[in-house]
Design an enzyme around this catalytic site. Structure first.
Site, PDB file in Angstrom:
ATOM      1  CG  HIS A 315      -2.221   0.985   1.458  1.00 42.20           C
ATOM      2  ND1 HIS A 315      -2.133   2.897   1.554  1.00 42.20           N
ATOM      3  CD2 HIS A 315      -3.347   0.830   0.342  1.00 42.20           C
ATOM      4  CE1 HIS A 315      -2.791   3.612   0.971  1.00 42.20           C
ATOM      5  NE2 HIS A 315      -4.025   1.906   0.761  1.00 42.20           N
ATOM      6  CG  ASP A 373      -8.617  -4.685  -2.719  1.00 38.90           C
ATOM      7  OD1 ASP A 373      -9.486  -4.778  -2.165  1.00 38.90           O
ATOM      8  OD2 ASP A 373      -7.939  -4.487  -3.324  1.00 38.90           O
TER       9      ASP A 373
HETATM   10  N1  CMC Z   1       3.568  -7.634  -5.249  1.00 36.50           N
HETATM   11  C1  CMC Z   1       5.381  -7.503  -5.016  1.00 36.50           C
HETATM   12  N2  CMC Z   1       6.314  -6.315  -5.012  1.00 36.50           N
HETATM   13  C2  CMC Z   1       5.555  -5.366  -4.509  1.00 36.50           C
HETATM   14  C3  CMC Z   1       3.978  -5.206  -3.863  1.00 36.50           C
HETATM   15  C4  CMC Z   1       3.129  -6.038  -4.664  1.00 36.50           C
HETATM   16  N3  CMC Z   1       2.777  -6.204  -4.007  1.00 36.50           N
HETATM   17  N4  CMC Z   1       3.365  -4.314  -4.048  1.00 36.50           N
HETATM   18  C5  CMC Z   1       4.757  -3.173  -4.013  1.00 36.50           C
HETATM   19  N5  CMC Z   1       6.072  -3.945  -3.963  1.00 36.50           N
HETATM   20  C6  CMC Z   1       7.436  -3.200  -4.133  1.00 36.50           C
HETATM   21  C7  CMC Z   1       7.320  -2.818  -5.906  1.00 36.50           C
HETATM   22  O1  CMC Z   1       8.163  -3.842  -6.029  1.00 36.50           O
HETATM   23  C8  CMC Z   1       8.519  -1.958  -5.232  1.00 36.50           C
HETATM   24  O2  CMC Z   1      10.175  -2.921  -5.075  1.00 36.50           O
HETATM   25  P1  CMC Z   1      11.179  -2.272  -5.413  1.00 36.50           P
HETATM   26  O3  CMC Z   1      11.693  -1.106  -5.133  1.00 36.50           O
HETATM   27  O4  CMC Z   1      12.395  -3.230  -5.551  1.00 36.50           O
HETATM   28  O5  CMC Z   1      11.444  -1.404  -6.835  1.00 36.50           O
HETATM   29  C9  CMC Z   1       8.653  -1.802  -3.755  1.00 36.50           C
HETATM   30  O6  CMC Z   1       7.604  -2.748  -3.224  1.00 36.50           O
HETATM   31  C10 CMC Z   1       7.299  -0.507  -3.367  1.00 36.50           C
HETATM   32  O7  CMC Z   1       6.455  -0.424  -4.875  1.00 36.50           O
HETATM   33  P2  CMC Z   1       6.226   1.203  -4.965  1.00 36.50           P
HETATM   34  O8  CMC Z   1       5.152   0.780  -6.709  1.00 36.50           O
HETATM   35  O9  CMC Z   1       6.862   2.065  -5.043  1.00 36.50           O
HETATM   36  O10 CMC Z   1       4.667   1.148  -4.280  1.00 36.50           O
HETATM   37  P3  CMC Z   1       3.440   1.913  -4.938  1.00 36.50           P
HETATM   38  O11 CMC Z   1       3.298   2.774  -3.237  1.00 36.50           O
HETATM   39  O12 CMC Z   1       4.061   2.942  -5.829  1.00 36.50           O
HETATM   40  O13 CMC Z   1       2.229   0.898  -4.722  1.00 36.50           O
HETATM   41  C11 CMC Z   1       0.322  -0.284  -4.685  1.00 36.50           C
HETATM   42  C12 CMC Z   1       1.163   0.558  -3.771  1.00 36.50           C
HETATM   43  C13 CMC Z   1      -0.588  -0.368  -4.040  1.00 36.50           C
HETATM   44  C14 CMC Z   1      -0.135  -0.044  -6.211  1.00 36.50           C
HETATM   45  C15 CMC Z   1       0.858  -1.902  -4.583  1.00 36.50           C
HETATM   46  O14 CMC Z   1       1.791  -2.148  -3.295  1.00 36.50           O
HETATM   47  C16 CMC Z   1       0.878  -3.210  -5.316  1.00 36.50           C
HETATM   48  O15 CMC Z   1       0.603  -3.248  -7.032  1.00 36.50           O
HETATM   49  N6  CMC Z   1       0.289  -4.030  -4.416  1.00 36.50           N
HETATM   50  C17 CMC Z   1      -0.233  -4.646  -5.434  1.00 36.50           C
HETATM   51  C18 CMC Z   1      -1.978  -4.373  -6.148  1.00 36.50           C
HETATM   52  C19 CMC Z   1      -3.502  -4.429  -4.542  1.00 36.50           C
HETATM   53  O16 CMC Z   1      -3.340  -4.601  -3.718  1.00 36.50           O
HETATM   54  N7  CMC Z   1      -3.820  -2.978  -4.809  1.00 36.50           N
HETATM   55  C20 CMC Z   1      -4.698  -3.003  -3.890  1.00 36.50           C
HETATM   56  C21 CMC Z   1      -3.999  -1.523  -2.960  1.00 36.50           C
HETATM   57  S1  CMC Z   1      -5.794  -1.218  -1.694  1.00 36.50           S
HETATM   58  C22 CMC Z   1      -7.078  -1.614  -1.751  1.00 36.50           C
HETATM   59  C23 CMC Z   1      -6.665   0.068  -2.263  1.00 36.50           C
HETATM   60  O17 CMC Z   1      -7.184   0.853  -1.559  1.00 36.50           O
HETATM   61  O18 CMC Z   1      -7.387   0.146  -3.790  1.00 36.50           O
END
Ligand code: CMC
Length: 427
Positions: A315, A373
């Site tokens: 998140h 989720d």
């Molecule tokens: N699985 C594997 N690696 C992950 C995940 C994941 N679910 N989420 C983040 N990471 C890694 C990402 O690869 C990155 O690694 P590195 O620093 O080595 O490049 C690091 O963690 C930071 O990720 P980010 O993309 O910069 O994080 P963000 O804050 O931009 O993204 C997120 C947040 C929710 C989009 C992401 O965690 C994700 O894609 N999660 C899976 C989809 C999901 O479950 N979404 C529902 C969110 S909660 C419901 C809502 O309110 O929307």
């Protein structure tokens, strides 16, 4: 009020900016005049360090895993109030004071749950098997044509009617979107049923109005099922300036009809990085198929050459356990104990995934925990809700929050059209 000084190391110029004291959480630097004062603008892709508005609706402390609606912790609020009570709290600022007020509000929503017959015709234009989220966003945009008077609102009553109408009709729109997508006839609302029960009725009933007929008699919607879905809606009711809420505010900032802004929010929610994740979680659990495959799956998630994520994990704001996920996991276990049939195989895979991930350095270093989720799909499946309705269920839950946010934006005389800049790297 404190200040911060920004020093341009190229020129030696110093600029002072005011700090804003938030009632909770860290302070913010007021950069609204950054460009005018310095001739330099800020770059913050994804807006991880940027607030686009001031708000009083919900508050998230990502480090502590805390979520408040109108200042009250989510754990307490879901014990104390039903979803429609929470809807009233969010859109008016006050929860119903007693049972009568609570029932009155629920009844008002039931009366408003019918759709104009002209709007119902729109569904016949959509092909079979269309995703209900696509049907839904189109139908909500079309709703603005039937209630065009909400385009210009002046009085509190106008805002309230706008919000109550769409909160009431969204369950009918979701049920009709789904039934259309499987070619089933529409079931009109039954106002003798409460908000949540009526939604399940519109999804499940046969054209006769019967739910199911078995040799032992008609099966009903159980109070436990209603309670469970009520809780799921409540846990989704608002969540700060997430991608879909920001979309709603951004689109509203141009002065459009509020339902057009909400329709855009529905589209933003659909993506798998946001509300669409609940559908993808179930796909992943099914793909894993057995607890013995969890380790291999986690290795694939960690392999950076394969841009593949564990859905329902991570998140932007929570860097500890999402309190909504905690509540949903508890709810899953409670429902199982009380006799709601769960897919225990999928539930076991999910628990094993969580256990393996939370003890793995990859997830620990990045503070990745289950989000809202992760477990919701297991409960929704146990309530016999089809997978393609998981994200529309999120829409129903989030509707009071979007309405409250759009009202807050529209009432703010200082709100400006959203117009960020760009770091231009072209020719
Ligand atoms: N699985 C594997 N690696 C992950 C995940 C994941 N679910 N989420 C983040 N990471 C890694 C990402 O690869 C990155 O690694 P590195 O620093 O080595 O490049 C690091 O963690 C930071 O990720 P980010 O993309 O910069 O994080 P963000 O804050 O931009 O993204 C997120 C947040 C929710 C989009 C992401 O965690 C994700 O894609 N999660 C899976 C989809 C999901 O479950 N979404 C529902 C969110 S909660 C419901 C809502 O309110 O929307």
């Amino acid at each position: 009020m404190g200040t911060v000084t920004l020093i341009n190391n190229e020129t030696g110029e110093k600029f002072e900016f005011n700090l804003i004291d938030c009632t909770r959480g860290p302070k913010a630097i007021d950069f609204s005049k950054l460009f005018e004062t310095t001739g330099i603008f800020s770059y913050d892709p994804g807006y991880g360090s940027t607030a686009g508005c001031q708000s009083t609706i919900s508050y998230i402390n990502g480090k502590e895993g805390q979520l408040l609606y109108k200042g009250q912790p989510i754990q307490e609020i879901v014990e104390k109030y039903s979803f429609t009570d929470i809807a009233k709290l969010l859109i008016t600022g006050e929860a119903p004071k007693n049972k009568e007020e609570s029932e009155e509000f629920d009844l008002e929503l039931r009366h408003r749950s019918f759709l104009h017959e002209g709007l119902i015709n729109i569904f016949s234009a959509f092909p079979d098997n269309a995703h209900p989220m696509a049907n839904l966003s189109s139908a909500v945009a079309a709703l603005s044509t039937f209630h065009f008077d909400h385009k210009d609102m002046e009085h509190e009553g106008d805002y309230q009617t706008m919000a109550r109408r769409i909160i009431a009709k969204i369950t009918t729109l979701v049920a009709f979107s789904y039934r259309n997508s499987v070619g089933a006839p529409f079931i009109y609302p039954d106002i003798s049923l409460s908000y949540v029960e009526n939604f399940l009725y519109m999804l499940r009933a046969y054209p006769s109005g019967r739910l199911k007929y078995t040799r032992s008699g008609e099966t009903t919607i159980t109070p436990l099922e209603v309670q469970a879905l009520d809780r799921i809606f409540s846990l989704h009711a608002d969540h700060g300036q997430n991608a879909s809420t920001t979309t709603v505010r951004n689109v509203a900032s141009t002065g459009v009809h509020p339902y057009a802004a909400i329709s855009a929010g529905i589209n933003a929610l659909w993506g798998p990085a946001h509300g669409g994740a609940n559908e993808k979680v179930l796909d992943q659990l099914r793909e894993i198929g057995d607890v013995k495959n969890v380790g291999k799956f986690i290795e694939r998630v960690k392999d950076k050459s394969d841009p593949f994520r564990l859905m329902g994990f991570g998140h932007r704001v929570y860097k500890s356990y999402d309190p909504r996920a905690k509540a949903i996991k508890t709810l899953k276990d409670e429902l199982h104990k009380k006799g709601i049939t769960m897919d225990t195989k999928l539930s076991d895979i999910a628990e094993k995934l969580e256990e393996v991930a939370l003890s793995d350095d990859y997830f620990k270093q990045r503070n990745l925990y289950p989000n809202v989720d992760f477990y919701s799909g297991i409960i929704l499946s146990a309530l016999k809700i089809p997978v393609q309705l998981f994200t529309p269920i999120f829409v129903i839950g989030r509707m009071p929050g979007w309405c409250a946010q759009v009202i807050e934006h529209m009432k703010n005389p200082h709100a400006r059209i959203t117009r960020p800049r760009q770091v231009y790297l072209g020719k």
